[in-house]
Design a protein around this motif. Structure first.
Motif, short mmCIF file in Angstrom:
data_model
loop_
_atom_site.label_atom_id
_atom_site.label_comp_id
_atom_site.label_asym_id
_atom_site.label_seq_id
_atom_site.Cartn_x
_atom_site.Cartn_y
_atom_site.Cartn_z
N VAL A 351 -6.40 54.58 17.09
CA VAL A 351 -5.23 55.58 16.94
C VAL A 351 -5.76 56.57 15.97
N TYR A 352 -4.86 57.47 15.96
CA TYR A 352 -5.10 58.71 15.03
C TYR A 352 -3.70 59.28 14.79
N GLY A 353 -3.58 60.12 13.71
CA GLY A 353 -2.11 60.62 13.44
C GLY A 353 -2.29 61.46 12.24
N HIS A 354 -1.54 62.46 12.02
CA HIS A 354 -1.17 63.38 10.66
C HIS A 354 0.32 63.58 10.67
N ALA A 355 0.38 64.18 9.24
CA ALA A 355 1.99 64.71 9.18
C ALA A 355 1.77 66.19 8.41
N ILE A 356 3.04 66.87 8.68
CA ILE A 356 3.01 68.09 7.99
C ILE A 356 4.53 68.36 7.72
N GLY A 357 5.02 68.75 6.42
CA GLY A 357 6.57 68.74 6.44
C GLY A 357 7.38 67.68 7.02
N GLY A 358 8.27 68.15 7.98
CA GLY A 358 9.11 67.29 8.53
C GLY A 358 8.48 66.93 9.80
N MET A 359 7.17 66.95 10.13
CA MET A 359 6.63 66.85 11.59
C MET A 359 5.57 65.66 11.52
N PHE A 360 5.27 64.98 12.18
CA PHE A 360 4.10 64.08 12.33
C PHE A 360 3.86 63.64 13.93
N GLY A 361 2.53 63.13 13.98
CA GLY A 361 2.06 63.19 15.19
C GLY A 361 1.38 61.80 15.49
N LEU A 362 1.48 61.04 16.40
CA LEU A 362 0.91 59.71 16.63
C LEU A 362 0.07 59.62 17.86
N PHE A 363 -1.36 59.52 17.88
CA PHE A 363 -2.01 59.36 18.97
C PHE A 363 -2.83 58.17 19.18
N PHE A 364 -3.06 57.53 20.73
CA PHE A 364 -3.90 56.51 20.75
C PHE A 364 -5.27 57.15 21.12
N HIS A 365 -5.93 57.32 20.20
CA HIS A 365 -7.29 58.27 20.04
C HIS A 365 -8.04 57.69 18.98
N ASP A 366 -9.56 57.87 19.46
CA ASP A 366 -10.55 57.08 18.11
C ASP A 366 -11.07 58.20 17.52
N GLY A 367 -10.34 59.58 17.77
CA GLY A 367 -10.91 60.67 16.84
C GLY A 367 -10.12 61.64 16.24
N PRO A 368 -10.41 62.44 15.85
CA PRO A 368 -9.31 63.69 15.34
C PRO A 368 -9.02 64.35 16.60
N VAL A 369 -7.75 64.70 16.53
CA VAL A 369 -7.26 65.59 17.50
C VAL A 369 -7.26 67.04 17.22
N TYR A 370 -7.43 68.04 17.62
CA TYR A 370 -7.65 69.42 17.13
C TYR A 370 -7.53 70.51 18.31
N ASP A 371 -7.34 69.87 19.69
CA ASP A 371 -7.29 70.98 20.57
C ASP A 371 -6.42 70.23 21.86
N PHE A 372 -6.07 70.90 22.86
CA PHE A 372 -5.48 70.30 24.05
C PHE A 372 -6.50 69.51 24.75
N ASP A 373 -7.53 69.58 24.76
CA ASP A 373 -8.93 68.84 25.22
C ASP A 373 -8.92 67.54 24.52
N SER A 374 -8.89 67.37 23.44
CA SER A 374 -8.82 66.20 22.46
C SER A 374 -7.69 65.29 22.61
N VAL A 375 -6.64 66.09 22.75
CA VAL A 375 -5.41 65.41 22.88
C VAL A 375 -5.17 64.64 24.28
N SER A 376 -5.66 65.41 25.23
CA SER A 376 -5.61 64.87 26.55
C SER A 376 -6.49 63.69 26.85
N LYS A 377 -7.45 63.45 25.88
CA LYS A 377 -8.28 62.00 26.00
C LYS A 377 -7.43 60.85 25.21
N SER A 378 -6.45 61.24 24.70
CA SER A 378 -5.62 60.05 24.17
C SER A 378 -5.16 59.03 25.24
#
Length: 431
Positions: A351-378
């Motif tokens: 899993v991976y995730g991060h938050a900023i202000g009133g937003m946060f993201g949760l990903f079933f991914h084994d590494g950082p997500v920084y673009d659409f390609d990495s997000v798509s591998k979740s």
């Protein structure tokens, strides 16, 4: 699973609405489910027509910073409606809220009200093309700017691909005016400018990507984009439909200390009512009719219901920001993410995730997500299991891993505890 009333309501809706919904993601296709139908909302909770209550992290896709049915906002709408819902002539309220937005957003000098985020982004692009006398625009793969033809582009895997229509009904020659590049890769964008910079009218970007999950810009990335556009005479458009008044009182531009040439907003400036706006430098915005030749209009633009609700919301945010509202929302999101990461590690689930202000993201991914390609591998199947398990425990997220979760000013430790407890149970069900 959706309750019997929601299931029946969906079957009825499918007979008269495309796919049973008025916006595709509501159909729950990404999580292979049947949508629950909302009955009402209150504070941090949403209630469905079967009587189920959910801690809500959807928040109408972001704008409900004050939660559902806040008494002051409801009263503002009621008072406005009692005086009339639309006039077709100016009201003083339009000026007052424009002044408020300009005072809070550091790059804005003039604002035009519209009716949606899509209308705002397409109008900003029109201004940019007129101001530069160029036709190409650059967007980033995975960033969404509404459903205008030239935003519905499927990008190839090359360094920068010419747009191909991502939807039937979009002419290829229209899509070809859009160039798509990876988010967070300044070298690719620089190479594109070296090749075609004299043709590029504008770069439009979500400063924090909110439509491929919540993806943060790499340190220095937005500053580099600003410098690159300025050096080639192209305009920089910040799409703050999601980040505006969400990541901070002054939006992403104040948080990252960058002045875009134009900025777009959505329903956050109307406390969730249908509204949008675009604005920027005076010389650019005075190109808009009737001051200048760039036409854009709308009968309901600046309608009194949205203006009244939005003004009250912004005034409340300005006061609450002094007492640490945005820091509290970020802390809340970070705690949700921290629990998510801890449970993933404990269960051996990447899993991976991060938050900023009133937003946060949760990903079933084994590494950082920084673009659409990495997000798509979740892992979409694991998110689907997680989504339905959380729903069964009374917590609702977006029905897609490609969307952002939102915290409101009215989420408290009670909702945080409920969320943590639900997560523990949800992770036990994930295969």
């Amino acid at each position: 699973m959706a309750g019997p009333k929601s299931t029946a309501a969906f079957e009825r809706a499918k007979r008269v609405l495309p796919g049973g919904v008025n916006s595709p993601v509501r159909a729950f296709k990404s999580v292979h489910g049947t949508p629950y139908f909302a009955d009402h909302g209150e504070g941090a909770y949403i209630y469905d027509i079967d009587g189920n209550r959910y801690v809500d992290y959807l928040m109408s896709w972001g704008p409900l910073i004050w939660g559902h049915a806040h008494p002051k906002i409801v009263k503002a709408v009621q008072d406005a409606a009692s005086r009339g819902t639309s006039f077709g002539v100016p009201t003083e309220l339009e000026t007052v809220i424009a002044e408020k937005i300009i005072s809070l957003m550091q790059s804005l000098e003039v604002v035009r009200m519209v009716n949606s985020g899509t209308e705002a982004t397409m109008s900003a692009v029109r201004v940019a093309r007129a101001a530069t006398n160029r036709s190409l625009i650059v967007k980033f793969i995975g960033c969404y700017h509404g459903h205008a033809d030239y935003f519905l582009v499927k990008a190839g895997s090359e360094v920068a691909s010419l747009g191909l229509p991502d939807s039937p009904g979009v002419p290829r020659e229209v899509a070809e005016r859009t160039l798509a590049v990876p988010y967070n890769d300044i070298d690719v964008l620089r190479d594109l400018f070296l090749e075609r910079g004299e043709e590029i009218a504008a770069v439009i970007i979500e400063p924090v990507a909110g439509n491929m999950g919540c993806v943060l810009p790499k340190p220095g990335y937005l500053q580099a984009v600003r410098e690159l556009t300025r050096s080639f005479g192209s305009l920089l458009i910040f799409d703050e439909v999601i980040t505006g008044f969400r990541v901070g009182l002054g939006g992403a531009q104040r948080r990252f200390d960058i002045d875009p040439d134009l900025t777009t907003f959505g329903k956050v400036i109307g406390a969730g009512l249908p509204v949008g706006a675009y604005g920027g430098r005076r010389d650019l915005m005075e190109m808009v009719a009737p001051s200048g030749p760039v036409y854009q209009g709308g009968t309901l633009s600046g309608n009194p219901l949205a203006m009244s609700a939005g003004l009250v919301s912004l005034q409340m945010l300005e006061e609450a920001a002094k007492d640490g509202l945005y820091e509290r929302m970020q802390s809340y999101g970070e705690q949700v993410v921290s629990s998510f990461l801890a449970l993933g590690k404990e269960r051996g689930i990447p899993v991976y995730g991060h938050a900023i202000g009133g937003m946060f993201g949760l990903f079933f991914h084994d590494g950082p997500v920084y673009d659409f390609d990495s997000v798509s591998k979740s892992d979409a199947s694991k998110y689907e299991q997680f989504f339905h398990a959380m729903l069964g425990e009374g917590v609702t997220f977006a029905p897609s891993q490609m969307e952002t979760a939102f915290v409101s000013a009215v989420h408290t430790d009670r909702e945080l505890d409920l969320t943590r407890s639900a997560m523990e149970k949800a992770f036990n069900t994930i295969r």
